[in-house]
Design an enzyme around this catalytic site. Structure first.
Site, PDB file in Angstrom:
ATOM      1  N   PHE A  83       0.763  -1.330   0.195  1.00  0.00           N
ATOM      2  CA  PHE A  83      -0.022  -0.004   0.154  1.00  0.00           C
ATOM      3  C   PHE A  83       1.039   1.324  -0.086  1.00  0.00           C
ATOM      4  O   PHE A  83       0.382   2.289   0.197  1.00  0.00           O
ATOM      5  CB  PHE A  83      -1.214   0.136   1.042  1.00  0.00           C
ATOM      6  CG  PHE A  83      -1.843  -1.080   0.998  1.00  0.00           C
ATOM      7  CD1 PHE A  83      -2.730  -1.440  -0.112  1.00  0.00           C
ATOM      8  CD2 PHE A  83      -2.002  -2.271   2.115  1.00  0.00           C
ATOM      9  CE1 PHE A  83      -3.676  -2.298  -0.264  1.00  0.00           C
ATOM     10  CE2 PHE A  83      -3.035  -3.221   1.980  1.00  0.00           C
ATOM     11  CZ  PHE A  83      -3.792  -3.248   0.895  1.00  0.00           C
ATOM     12  N   HIS A  85       2.436   4.566  -1.869  1.00  0.00           N
ATOM     13  CA  HIS A  85       2.309   5.241  -3.018  1.00  0.00           C
ATOM     14  C   HIS A  85       3.567   5.051  -4.022  1.00  0.00           C
ATOM     15  O   HIS A  85       4.692   5.296  -3.326  1.00  0.00           O
ATOM     16  CB  HIS A  85       1.675   6.483  -2.632  1.00  0.00           C
ATOM     17  CG  HIS A  85       0.477   6.521  -1.968  1.00  0.00           C
ATOM     18  ND1 HIS A  85       0.383   6.191  -0.693  1.00  0.00           N
ATOM     19  CD2 HIS A  85      -0.795   6.738  -2.625  1.00  0.00           C
ATOM     20  CE1 HIS A  85      -0.870   6.382  -0.292  1.00  0.00           C
ATOM     21  NE2 HIS A  85      -1.594   6.720  -1.675  1.00  0.00           N
ATOM     22  N   MET A 120       8.585   4.667   4.606  1.00  0.00           N
ATOM     23  CA  MET A 120       8.971   3.262   4.127  1.00  0.00           C
ATOM     24  C   MET A 120      10.207   3.203   3.143  1.00  0.00           C
ATOM     25  O   MET A 120      10.887   2.011   2.903  1.00  0.00           O
ATOM     26  CB  MET A 120       7.859   2.673   3.568  1.00  0.00           C
ATOM     27  CG  MET A 120       6.500   2.663   4.503  1.00  0.00           C
ATOM     28  SD  MET A 120       7.026   1.692   6.158  1.00  0.00           S
ATOM     29  CE  MET A 120       7.307   0.096   5.451  1.00  0.00           C
ATOM     30  N   ASP A 135      25.244 -10.223   2.165  1.00  0.00           N
ATOM     31  CA  ASP A 135      25.387 -11.046   1.050  1.00  0.00           C
ATOM     32  C   ASP A 135      26.803 -10.807   0.558  1.00  0.00           C
ATOM     33  O   ASP A 135      27.686 -11.804   0.292  1.00  0.00           O
ATOM     34  CB  ASP A 135      24.648 -10.603  -0.197  1.00  0.00           C
ATOM     35  CG  ASP A 135      24.876 -11.262  -1.425  1.00  0.00           C
ATOM     36  OD1 ASP A 135      24.796 -12.684  -1.289  1.00  0.00           O
ATOM     37  OD2 ASP A 135      25.201 -10.698  -2.446  1.00  0.00           O
TER      38      ASP A 135
END
Length: 165
Positions: A83, A85, A120, A135
């Site tokens: 969710f 944008h 986010m 990694d």
């Protein structure tokens, strides 16, 4: 002691409890920024080896690769988090350095001018940069630990959080 009650509600659930994307069309367009951090904890011997090698591994420059991966993640956050944008990212900056003898600190700051924040995006950038460090270094040890990953600050919305960066 009883738990505190709050009138806050989850914004990604509608009145029927179904998941939904928040409609931001009525919000003001403002300058937004957010800063997040993630940390990678190394065993002492691995940290010493990385310091001796200038944070380079057999795969190449660890910091440089983490910055590239983190930046790519910032720009694709809306494809990873259902969710979020899609946002026009105006700036993305990483600071990666030792925060103690065995801990690499990754700080990601994201900026845009839009109707919704970039928390986010900053959290995703810091997280993916940390995963990339893992990694790049896993040939040396699988005993590395990532965390905590957290929001340090955000600016430009209804409420500011943390110290401005």
């Amino acid at each position: 002691m009883p738990a505190k009650t709050t009138s806050a509600r989850l914004t990604h659930l509608d009145d029927a409890g179904l998941p939904t994307m928040v409609d931001v069309s009525d919000k003001q367009v403002t300058a937004r920024s957010a800063t997040a951090e993630s940390r990678v904890h190394f065993p002492a011997a691995v940290a010493a080896q990385l310091r001796a090698n200038g944070l380079r591994s057999a795969k190449g420059g660890i910091v440089e690769t983490a910055v590239i991966a983190g930046t790519m993640a910032v720009k694709r956050t809306h494809e990873l988090i259902p969710f979020c944008h899609p946002l026009p990212i105006d700036g993305c900056r990483f600071e990666i350095d030792w925060a103690g003898a065995h801990v690499l600190q990754i700080v990601c700051t994201v900026r845009c001018v839009h109707r919704t924040g970039v928390e986010m995006e900053a959290l995703t950038g810091a997280s993916v940069a940390a995963l990339t460090v893992y990694d790049m270094c896993k040939a040396l040890s699988h005993s590395m630990r990532i965390g905590p990953t957290k929001l340090l600050s955000k600016r430009g919305g209804k409420r500011d959080i943390g110290a401005a960066r």
